[in-house]
Scaffold this motif. Structure first.
Motif, mmCIF file in Angstrom:
data_model
loop_
_atom_site.group_PDB
_atom_site.id
_atom_site.type_symbol
_atom_site.label_atom_id
_atom_site.label_comp_id
_atom_site.label_asym_id
_atom_site.label_seq_id
_atom_site.Cartn_x
_atom_site.Cartn_y
_atom_site.Cartn_z
ATOM 1 N N VAL A 67 0.833 -1.355 0.078
ATOM 2 C CA VAL A 67 0.016 -0.029 0.020
ATOM 3 C C VAL A 67 0.839 1.108 0.047
ATOM 4 N N ILE A 68 0.733 2.054 -0.999
ATOM 5 C CA ILE A 68 1.589 3.305 -1.020
ATOM 6 C C ILE A 68 0.643 4.610 -1.057
ATOM 7 N N PHE A 69 1.057 5.282 -0.024
ATOM 8 C CA PHE A 69 0.249 6.755 -0.109
ATOM 9 C C PHE A 69 1.042 7.639 -0.811
ATOM 10 N N LEU A 70 0.270 8.357 -1.452
ATOM 11 C CA LEU A 70 0.779 9.637 -2.432
ATOM 12 C C LEU A 70 0.540 10.522 -1.409
ATOM 13 N N ALA A 71 1.448 11.350 -0.922
ATOM 14 C CA ALA A 71 1.347 12.267 -0.010
ATOM 15 C C ALA A 71 2.474 13.573 -0.225
ATOM 16 N N VAL A 72 2.558 13.916 -1.601
ATOM 17 C CA VAL A 72 3.154 14.958 -1.997
ATOM 18 C C VAL A 72 2.399 16.066 -2.593
ATOM 19 N N LYS A 73 2.769 17.281 -2.459
ATOM 20 C CA LYS A 73 2.174 18.342 -3.073
ATOM 21 C C LYS A 73 1.681 18.299 -4.558
ATOM 22 N N PRO A 74 0.408 18.703 -4.903
ATOM 23 C CA PRO A 74 -0.279 18.517 -6.246
ATOM 24 C C PRO A 74 0.910 18.715 -7.460
ATOM 25 N N HIS A 75 1.732 19.931 -7.481
ATOM 26 C CA HIS A 75 2.384 20.238 -8.481
ATOM 27 C C HIS A 75 3.770 19.211 -8.454
ATOM 28 N N ILE A 76 4.173 18.467 -7.459
ATOM 29 C CA ILE A 76 5.140 17.418 -7.363
ATOM 30 C C ILE A 76 4.853 16.366 -8.002
ATOM 31 N N LEU A 77 3.550 15.841 -7.846
ATOM 32 C CA LEU A 77 2.974 14.596 -8.078
ATOM 33 C C LEU A 77 3.281 14.014 -9.433
ATOM 34 N N PRO A 78 2.815 14.683 -10.645
ATOM 35 C CA PRO A 78 3.315 14.029 -11.718
ATOM 36 C C PRO A 78 4.349 13.445 -12.162
ATOM 37 N N GLY A 79 5.493 14.419 -11.576
ATOM 38 C CA GLY A 79 6.923 13.921 -11.489
ATOM 39 C C GLY A 79 7.079 12.794 -10.998
ATOM 40 N N VAL A 80 6.623 12.674 -9.754
ATOM 41 C CA VAL A 80 6.936 11.524 -8.864
ATOM 42 C C VAL A 80 6.285 10.261 -9.567
ATOM 43 N N LEU A 81 4.985 10.384 -10.284
ATOM 44 C CA LEU A 81 4.480 9.371 -10.651
ATOM 45 C C LEU A 81 5.105 8.737 -11.941
ATOM 46 N N LYS A 82 5.532 9.670 -12.767
ATOM 47 C CA LYS A 82 6.262 9.039 -13.785
ATOM 48 C C LYS A 82 7.424 8.333 -13.502
ATOM 49 N N GLN A 83 8.254 8.859 -12.359
ATOM 50 C CA GLN A 83 9.390 8.381 -11.754
ATOM 51 C C GLN A 83 9.211 6.737 -11.235
ATOM 52 N N ILE A 84 8.113 6.801 -10.671
ATOM 53 C CA ILE A 84 7.683 5.473 -10.110
ATOM 54 C C ILE A 84 6.860 4.385 -10.933
ATOM 55 N N ALA A 85 6.421 5.030 -12.190
ATOM 56 C CA ALA A 85 5.512 4.341 -12.773
ATOM 57 C C ALA A 85 6.038 2.778 -13.028
ATOM 58 N N GLU A 86 7.261 2.527 -13.457
ATOM 59 C CA GLU A 86 7.711 1.239 -13.984
ATOM 60 C C GLU A 86 7.659 0.153 -12.746
ATOM 61 N N ALA A 87 7.971 0.726 -11.370
ATOM 62 C CA ALA A 87 8.172 -0.087 -10.388
ATOM 63 C C ALA A 87 6.556 -0.427 -9.794
ATOM 64 N N VAL A 88 5.570 0.179 -10.344
ATOM 65 C CA VAL A 88 4.087 -0.002 -9.657
ATOM 66 C C VAL A 88 3.868 -1.411 -10.578
ATOM 67 N N THR A 89 3.245 -2.314 -9.565
ATOM 68 C CA THR A 89 2.303 -3.339 -10.192
ATOM 69 C C THR A 89 1.052 -3.298 -9.755
ATOM 70 N N GLU A 90 0.017 -4.115 -10.515
ATOM 71 C CA GLU A 90 -1.218 -4.027 -10.239
ATOM 72 C C GLU A 90 -1.693 -4.761 -9.077
ATOM 73 N N ASP A 91 -0.630 -5.359 -8.392
ATOM 74 C CA ASP A 91 -1.363 -5.890 -6.831
ATOM 75 C C ASP A 91 -1.067 -4.949 -5.876
ATOM 76 N N LYS A 92 -0.665 -3.666 -6.149
ATOM 77 C CA LYS A 92 -0.368 -2.865 -5.151
ATOM 78 C C LYS A 92 -1.683 -1.923 -5.093
ATOM 79 N N LEU A 93 -1.760 -1.100 -4.094
ATOM 80 C CA LEU A 93 -2.892 -0.304 -3.932
ATOM 81 C C LEU A 93 -2.278 1.184 -3.683
ATOM 82 N N LEU A 94 -2.624 2.104 -4.614
ATOM 83 C CA LEU A 94 -2.083 3.618 -4.370
ATOM 84 C C LEU A 94 -3.353 4.492 -3.521
#
Lengths: 274, 274
Positions: A67-94
């Motif tokens: 389970v991963i909480f997205l707890a960054v500021k809104p303007h930071i989020l797109p960059g962070v999501l692009k960074q982690i996208a590859e590591a995300v698998t569909e058995d996780k919960l965001l």
């Protein structure tokens, strides 16, 4: 009710600290099962003092946790999501606590069919008496919802809304209203001071009265206005105050404030008669 | 913290039930150590269902107990006090929850140098989140005050005021204000409904937000207006609502209501501009 999952936070600020703090103190998740990331070592010092592990590597958080909480500021989020996208698998919960960001936007930025739960916690989560409104994304199942509920219930009232758009309404009703309630407490205290009570006494009595009144609404089955009527004895002191509030359009003013906050959230144009 | 005293109640109505209920559920006083009197057997059924002994004999309550709560209606009190005066001894403590009746009046009606503690509990004592304001009579020692504090703290915040006259102020600030707070919750819920939330959801979210906001004021050391400022981000949604409240004189209206209730309690003439 303890949950045996590894929980991660992208972002180690106030929201992370409140949510993680609630999980730990309620015994829901052990501190050693929590890891948070931040952009600087300094940004990790507070969570580390809570016994939570800290890292500068967002991808490490995603890899280790289910389970991963997205707890960054809104303007930071797109960059962070692009960074982690590859590591995300569909058995996780965001679980997103990012203001104003929809499930669809997050699903799009990650680019996978990962379950996303959008939530809006309010300020009093820090005293474990908050409201967390939520709406599940496309790939959330009831068991994801149940997991998220267990993790966030220690913070207060967890409420899945009928639709995602209503999160904007809760932003006004529960996100902004604490400010209006702080003002009410302060006005009550001012009145007490004006009539002779020392400030500290007036402030404590006012705040405790507000807490107890809210608790009555939560615990009694009667309508709030029935509770109000119950305490207005004929020709008494309470109805005198109620009269003054009614003359001044008190409830309309309160509605104006909540509605104004909601409409601002919805991007509506604010117009006033001057 | 359990106290080993026999506690009696003259009057077995709502106030008795709330106070005794708080004592029992907090483990402060064992239920078998509590006895209450009423004018009819029917009036005793509720306290008996709580495990409390009931009697029609006020003097029996006095003789058996070391702490006696005066929990009858104000117009009943003089007759009851005359009836029990002989049985009262100066080693007992009388705790009054009788509205508007001073320590001096009670001491005069009993006609003995018995310790009396005048208290004003508010409605939310029934959910253990109340305020009990108090002022000790002439013959109260610090240990009487400590005993009374232990017995009443389970109900919420127990506060000895700087003077007896300030009890009238607390009558407005804590006794009447629940009605104003119920109105605020209802207005918040109305706003939520207007913007699309189902009533039950809006009402719960509003009440929980009020509870949490009050808890923040109680637990955080900052001034309520600092807490309000903390949640008003620049150009944001919350300050929009604050603007609307300020334009409408919200805090002045709240002060008017509390002050009106206090002045009515103090017997002042109510005047309005029509």
């Amino acid at each position: 009710m303890s949950v045996d999952v590894k929980v991660g936070f992208l972002g180690a600020g106030n929201m992370c600290q409140s949510i993680a703090g609630g999980m730990i103190s309620s015994g829901t998740v052990k501190a050693e099962n929590i890891i948070a990331s931040a952009r600087t070592e300094g940004g990790l010092s507070k969570v580390r003092s809570m016994g939570i592990r800290g890292t500068l590597d967002n991808c490490q958080v995603v890899k280790e946790c289910s389970v991963i909480f997205l707890a960054v500021k809104p303007h930071i989020l797109p960059g962070v999501l692009k960074q982690i996208a590859e590591a995300v698998t569909e058995d996780k919960l965001l679980v997103s606590v990012v203001n104003g960001t929809t499930n669809k936007e997050i699903e799009g930025l990650v680019g996978k069919s990962v379950p996303v739960m959008r939530t809006l916690p309010n300020t009093p989560v820090q005293v474990k008496s908050g409201v967390v409104a939520a709406y599940p994304g496309t790939h959330c199942t009831p068991s994801h919802t149940a997991l998220c509920t267990s993790l966030m219930e220690p913070l207060g009232l967890f409420s899945i809304l009928p639709s995602e758009g209503l999160i904007d309404v809760v932003s006004g009703l529960c996100g902004s209203s604490p400010a209006f309630l702080f003002m009410m407490v302060d006005a009550m205290a001012d009145a007490g001071v004006r009539m002779g009570l020392p400030r500290q006494v007036a402030a404590s009595l006012a705040a405790k009265t507000m807490e107890g009144s809210a608790k009555m609404v939560l615990e009694c089955e009667e309508h709030p206005m029935q509770l109000a009527s119950n305490v207005c004895s004929p020709g008494g002191t309470t109805i005198e105050g109620v009269y003054r509030l009614n003359r001044a359009g008190f409830k309309g003013t309160v509605m104006d404030a909540v509605i104004g906050s909601v409409e601002k959230t919805q991007g509506k144009e604010m117009r006033y008669n001057y």
